[in-house]
Design an enzyme around this catalytic site. Sequence first.
Site, PDB file in Angstrom:
ATOM      1  N   LYS A 159      20.289 -58.447  16.112  1.00 56.96           N
ATOM      2  CA  LYS A 159      19.678 -58.660  14.805  1.00 56.96           C
ATOM      3  C   LYS A 159      19.173 -60.098  14.714  1.00 56.96           C
ATOM      4  CE  LYS A 159      21.293 -54.697  13.262  1.00 56.96           C
ATOM      5  NZ  LYS A 159      20.425 -53.558  13.418  1.00 56.96           N
ATOM      6  N   SER A 167      15.840 -50.821  14.935  1.00 59.63           N
ATOM      7  CA  SER A 167      16.058 -51.763  13.830  1.00 59.63           C
ATOM      8  C   SER A 167      15.387 -53.108  14.020  1.00 59.63           C
ATOM      9  CB  SER A 167      17.553 -51.961  13.595  1.00 59.63           C
ATOM     10  OG  SER A 167      18.130 -52.563  14.726  1.00 59.63           O
TER      11      SER A 167
END
Lengths: 201, 164
Positions: free
Chosen positions: B83, B40
């Site tokens: 993230k 991701s």
Amino acid sequence: MKTGRMFRGFFVKTISFVGYTVQYGCIAHCAFEYIGEFVSVSFLELFGQSISTDSKRNTYKSLFLPTINLQQCSGPSMEPTITNHDVVFSERVSRHLCRIQKGDIVIAKSPFDPKMNICKRVIGLEGDKVCTSGPSDVFKTHTYVPRGHVWLEGDNLRNSTDSRSYGPVPYALIRGRVCLKLWPPHNFGVLAESPNDGRIL
Amino acid sequence: MFRGFLVKTISFVGYTVQYGCIAHCAFEYVGEFVSCSGPSMEPTITNHDVVFSERVSRNLCRIQKGDIVIAKSPFDPKMNICKRVMGLEGDKVCTSGPSDIFKTHTYVPRGHVWLEGDNLRNSTDSRSYGPIPYALIRGRVCLKMWPPHSFGVLAESPNDGRIL
């Protein structure tokens, strides 16, 4: 020559003092982190600190003293179980072993202010069905607690901002489980069960 | 002889506890090495990269938009996620995809952050589970340690248009 030696002796003493303080501080910190801490419920106004204007929220700030990690909890949202000026002990072991259960009173980080803490009761764990409507509402509404979250409510339902307003709280925000009331002495011992038993489904 | 052995064991345990506590506090307040897995955050961070994440910014509340952070997963208290911070409390963030015709926006609530992976097509982040509380953030990734040819400060977001 003599001054140099004195200075060096003083310098060595300072370094070892700092070393011992760091060592002692680290051990104390780990004890509070992995075993438990004392939490004091008191009016923050008495100490000249400003608290949130939201008087319904049971909030607490922490003062780290070298010997005891004294947390101050304030607000009416956990009455009658925990009232102002109470001192409780909150243990960290259950939280690390993921053994928090429905009906436990927990200290958690506030989802709206990372520096503040809240003290509420766990009404539902992940996957549980919880009642989102008030006791006086005609139509009952329910919701399911998502994975990895818990549903928190104060015991004083009329005067508490909790999951009924801000939704379920991630489990990872829980700091510890309140297991013993230490002060006042006539209330010493394990804390009472939830006075709102009908809400734990 | 037995007493000598007992004394030695107790002092060994004592030194281990002492050393363990100091190491724990170093990881807690200074920083830690993190090994990342998953797609991701590609191309900024790829599978099996080792990064160093510092704790000071988080403790002083100095996390900024564009920082890559390690946070506890809101859905599994034992897992961590890596993230990029796309919005802080009060910011307006874009909740629609880059290919959507109608753009939708939302405001990040107080005490929360909006996280997105750099690999937008293959990342489960705030676009699916919403903003996460700031208190879940563990540290800010500041250096890539492994592999050696990518050693250094991490790249800026490849999705610049999403930071409003």
